[in-house]
Motif scaffolding. Structure first.
Motif, PDB file in Angstrom:
ATOM      1  N   GLY A 318     -44.327  -1.098 -36.751  1.00  0.00           N
ATOM      2  CA  GLY A 318     -44.319  -2.068 -37.830  1.00  0.00           C
ATOM      3  C   GLY A 318     -45.468  -3.049 -37.801  1.00  0.00           C
ATOM      4  N   GLY A 319     -46.358  -2.908 -36.817  1.00  0.00           N
ATOM      5  CA  GLY A 319     -47.526  -3.769 -36.754  1.00  0.00           C
ATOM      6  C   GLY A 319     -47.297  -5.102 -36.076  1.00  0.00           C
ATOM      7  N   CYS A 320     -46.232  -5.229 -35.304  1.00  0.00           N
ATOM      8  CA  CYS A 320     -45.943  -6.490 -34.616  1.00  0.00           C
ATOM      9  C   CYS A 320     -46.824  -6.663 -33.379  1.00  0.00           C
ATOM     10  N   THR A 321     -47.030  -7.907 -32.992  1.00  0.00           N
ATOM     11  CA  THR A 321     -47.648  -8.241 -31.715  1.00  0.00           C
ATOM     12  C   THR A 321     -46.574  -8.148 -30.643  1.00  0.00           C
ATOM     13  N   VAL A 322     -46.769  -7.256 -29.669  1.00  0.00           N
ATOM     14  CA  VAL A 322     -45.745  -7.013 -28.659  1.00  0.00           C
ATOM     15  C   VAL A 322     -46.341  -7.175 -27.267  1.00  0.00           C
ATOM     16  N   GLY A 323     -45.727  -8.035 -26.475  1.00  0.00           N
ATOM     17  CA  GLY A 323     -46.114  -8.228 -25.085  1.00  0.00           C
ATOM     18  C   GLY A 323     -45.017  -7.766 -24.146  1.00  0.00           C
ATOM     19  N   PHE A 324     -45.195  -8.078 -22.873  1.00  0.00           N
ATOM     20  CA  PHE A 324     -44.265  -7.599 -21.845  1.00  0.00           C
ATOM     21  C   PHE A 324     -44.059  -8.697 -20.819  1.00  0.00           C
ATOM     22  N   GLY A 325     -42.867  -8.731 -20.220  1.00  0.00           N
ATOM     23  CA  GLY A 325     -42.585  -9.715 -19.184  1.00  0.00           C
ATOM     24  C   GLY A 325     -41.423  -9.275 -18.328  1.00  0.00           C
ATOM     25  N   THR A 326     -41.053 -10.155 -17.400  1.00  0.00           N
ATOM     26  CA  THR A 326     -39.985  -9.828 -16.451  1.00  0.00           C
ATOM     27  C   THR A 326     -38.766 -10.716 -16.591  1.00  0.00           C
ATOM     28  N   THR A 327     -38.879 -11.881 -17.208  1.00  0.00           N
ATOM     29  CA  THR A 327     -37.947 -13.000 -17.166  1.00  0.00           C
ATOM     30  C   THR A 327     -37.721 -13.409 -15.710  1.00  0.00           C
ATOM     31  N   GLY A 328     -36.724 -14.281 -15.468  1.00  0.00           N
ATOM     32  CA  GLY A 328     -36.540 -14.840 -14.138  1.00  0.00           C
ATOM     33  C   GLY A 328     -35.768 -13.928 -13.201  1.00  0.00           C
ATOM     34  N   SER A 329     -35.846 -14.267 -11.929  1.00  0.00           N
ATOM     35  CA  SER A 329     -35.262 -13.414 -10.896  1.00  0.00           C
ATOM     36  C   SER A 329     -33.747 -13.460 -10.854  1.00  0.00           C
ATOM     37  N   ALA A 330     -33.108 -14.359 -11.592  1.00  0.00           N
ATOM     38  CA  ALA A 330     -31.646 -14.365 -11.620  1.00  0.00           C
ATOM     39  C   ALA A 330     -31.093 -13.203 -12.422  1.00  0.00           C
ATOM     40  N   SER A 331     -31.884 -12.656 -13.355  1.00  0.00           N
ATOM     41  CA  SER A 331     -31.412 -11.510 -14.137  1.00  0.00           C
ATOM     42  C   SER A 331     -32.352 -10.313 -14.025  1.00  0.00           C
ATOM     43  N   ASN A 332     -33.296 -10.380 -13.132  1.00  0.00           N
ATOM     44  CA  ASN A 332     -34.185  -9.246 -12.883  1.00  0.00           C
ATOM     45  C   ASN A 332     -34.278  -8.961 -11.395  1.00  0.00           C
ATOM     46  N   ASP A 333     -34.156 -10.004 -10.593  1.00  0.00           N
ATOM     47  CA  ASP A 333     -34.194  -9.903  -9.135  1.00  0.00           C
ATOM     48  C   ASP A 333     -35.592  -9.622  -8.612  1.00  0.00           C
ATOM     49  N   GLY A 334     -36.600  -9.823  -9.438  1.00  0.00           N
ATOM     50  CA  GLY A 334     -37.976  -9.681  -8.995  1.00  0.00           C
ATOM     51  C   GLY A 334     -38.943  -9.899 -10.131  1.00  0.00           C
ATOM     52  N   GLY A 335     -40.209  -9.947  -9.781  1.00  0.00           N
ATOM     53  CA  GLY A 335     -41.255 -10.139 -10.776  1.00  0.00           C
ATOM     54  C   GLY A 335     -42.240  -8.997 -10.810  1.00  0.00           C
ATOM     55  N   ASN A 336     -41.763  -7.779 -10.525  1.00  0.00           N
ATOM     56  CA  ASN A 336     -42.627  -6.604 -10.445  1.00  0.00           C
ATOM     57  C   ASN A 336     -42.822  -6.008 -11.837  1.00  0.00           C
ATOM     58  N   GLN A 337     -43.863  -6.431 -12.518  1.00  0.00           N
ATOM     59  CA  GLN A 337     -44.072  -6.000 -13.893  1.00  0.00           C
ATOM     60  C   GLN A 337     -44.437  -4.525 -13.987  1.00  0.00           C
ATOM     61  N   MET A 338     -45.162  -4.010 -13.009  1.00  0.00           N
ATOM     62  CA  MET A 338     -45.485  -2.584 -13.027  1.00  0.00           C
ATOM     63  C   MET A 338     -44.218  -1.754 -12.887  1.00  0.00           C
ATOM     64  N   GLY A 339     -43.324  -2.169 -11.996  1.00  0.00           N
ATOM     65  CA  GLY A 339     -42.058  -1.461 -11.856  1.00  0.00           C
ATOM     66  C   GLY A 339     -41.219  -1.524 -13.115  1.00  0.00           C
ATOM     67  N   ASP A 340     -41.258  -2.676 -13.808  1.00  0.00           N
ATOM     68  CA  ASP A 340     -40.499  -2.804 -15.047  1.00  0.00           C
ATOM     69  C   ASP A 340     -41.089  -1.927 -16.150  1.00  0.00           C
ATOM     70  N   MET A 341     -42.406  -1.775 -16.165  1.00  0.00           N
ATOM     71  CA  MET A 341     -43.004  -0.868 -17.144  1.00  0.00           C
ATOM     72  C   MET A 341     -42.576   0.569 -16.880  1.00  0.00           C
TER      73      MET A 341
END
Length: 456
Positions: A318-341
């Protein structure tokens, strides 16, 4: 800033306007910017790094984080609960911290420092943090402490002044004890902008205005923030949206969708980026694109809360601007963006019978670099082109866990014993070398964080 020459790069992903992928090339960094790409010769005084084993790309940009939550990983009672119960449980744990005297600016700085070092080691060179928890309604210098930690570690930081202003006793859904008045939030936000915000395109520190969401924040705050952002170049607007809880609240309280509520407050422009968006109506997607708002995909926490993956392919198509993130470690348990991808590449496949619509490695890497940069209104980041900010991450593609890989870009995302970057340059400075953080001692940072944490 010292000059750095990366020689004989095995693979260079530029994420420029032409998405060039180069082989066996050189890259020079000088003055905090990308200086040259091509067949280059060393110059006097510059650091030369052999990159013949490396896949080099722009540093990843985490477009949505809560760094204070580094101390809230793997809480047993929050392991298998839905969002409503998770929010209640998280609030209870945080309030216990505060009442026991552990939720201090010094403790937050220690947690943030650990999260930032973890980020650098994963190839992240810019973090957009949202600190919204001010227990007792007191404006302690949590954000200022996080900014100091970022300056020490050497990472770029978009520091979001988060808020909760709509208490349950007044009809909102925020805990009364964690709410602040709109006047106090505006006072502190203007103070942060005056003291800490840098509008320069290559700023190390920027301030954003980041209410937690329309179910826990008053509409007058959203509107006031929009006016402040319009008057201050480089100040962005960020919030959570379409996580179910806010969807139900906005329909019940305002008779509108969350997106319509934001529009009423002046939040329909390219200064805005929105986190999660898991249950957004497909019919609104053209509006997201036409207004220029950014959307951050957060696959790991969304799945952890039991949500279906957000409609990322529809956003992209649809032509949107889309980024990526991890949010906080309380609901992700880490900040590993490559692993999340990697998780996103697989999770989205179950919802489309057409493999051509599955998210590719290149789709996801573009979201995590150029896409996130656009969400944060930082067009000088997220790309490797002459004049762009010198934020670079590189991984060794010759290790045993990469044996047999036919396409190194796909291999970067789908293989690997570890997602640790081999080399990271942030704002022109080498901060990770040979897989170890060199801007600060990562072992000392970890030890300090463990000492600061309250007992489990």
């Amino acid at each position: 800033m010292s000059a750095v020459l990366l020689r004989d790069i095995a693979v260079l992903l530029t994420f420029d306007d032409d998405d060039r992928e180069l082989r066996d090339t050189d890259l020079r960094v000088a003055g905090g910017r990308i200086a040259e790409i091509g067949d280059l010769q060393p110059q006097d005084g510059e650091t030369v790094i052999d990159a013949s084993r490396l896949l080099v790309m722009p540093g990843l940009i985490n477009a949505h984080q809560h760094l204070y939550q580094v101390g809230l990983r793997c809480v047993p009672e929050l392991e298998r609960v839905l969002l409503d119960d998770w929010l209640i449980g998280l609030g209870r744990v945080c309030m216990d911290w505060w009442r026991d005297g552990h939720f201090t600016p010094e403790a937050i700085a220690t947690m943030a420092r650990a999260g930032m070092v973890e980020s650098l080691l994963c190839g992240i060179t810019t973090v957009a943090d949202q600190h919204y928890f001010f227990p007792g309604g007191v404006t302690a210098p949590y954000i200022e402490a996080t900014i100091e930690a970022a300056q020490e570690v050497g990472i770029r930081l978009n520091a979001g002044r988060g808020t909760m202003t709509y208490a349950r006793s007044d009809g909102g859904e925020a805990p009364d004890v964690a709410c602040q008045s709109v006047d106090e939030v505006l006072r502190h936000s203007l103070e942060l902008i005056d003291n800490c915000h840098d509008p320069d395109p290559l700023a190390r520190i920027r301030i954003d205005l980041a209410p937690c969401g329309p179910h826990v924040d008053r509409l007058e705050l959203f509107a006031a923030f929009a006016e402040i952002a319009a008057e201050n170049p480089g100040v962005g607007l960020h919030t959570h949206l379409y996580e179910g809880v806010d969807t139900q609240f906005c329909r019940r309280r305002y008779g509108k969708s969350p997106w319509q509520v934001l529009g009423q407050a002046g939040w329909h422009d390219d200064k805005v980026w929105l986190a999660h968006m898991v249950d957004c109506p497909r019919g609104e997607i053209p509006d997201y694109a036409s207004t220029g708002v950014g959307i951050v995909h957060l696959v790991a926490p969304d799945l952890r809360m039991g949500f279906r993956p957000a409609p990322v392919r529809w956003w992209l198509d649809g032509g949107c601007t889309v980024g990526f993130g991890t949010t906080g470690s309380a609901s992700n348990d880490g900040g590993n963006q490559m692993g999340d991808m990697r998780l996103a590449a697989l999770a989205h496949r179950q919802h489309s019978p057409d493999p051509e619509r599955w998210l590719s490695a290149r789709d996801l890497l573009a979201m995590s670099t150029r896409g996130s940069a656009r969400c944060l209104s930082r067009p000088a980041l997220g790309t490797i082109t002459p004049g762009a900010g010198a934020d670079i991450a590189a991984w060794d593609i010759t290790t045993v866990d990469r044996v047999g890989v036919h396409d190194p870009v796909i291999g970067l995302l789908l293989t690997g014993l570890s997602d640790r970057a081999d080399l990271v340059i942030a704002a022109g400075e080498v901060v990770v070398r040979d897989g170890r953080c060199v801007s600060v001692d990562e072992d000392e940072v970890a030890a300090a964080a463990r000492t600061t944490l309250p007992p489990p």
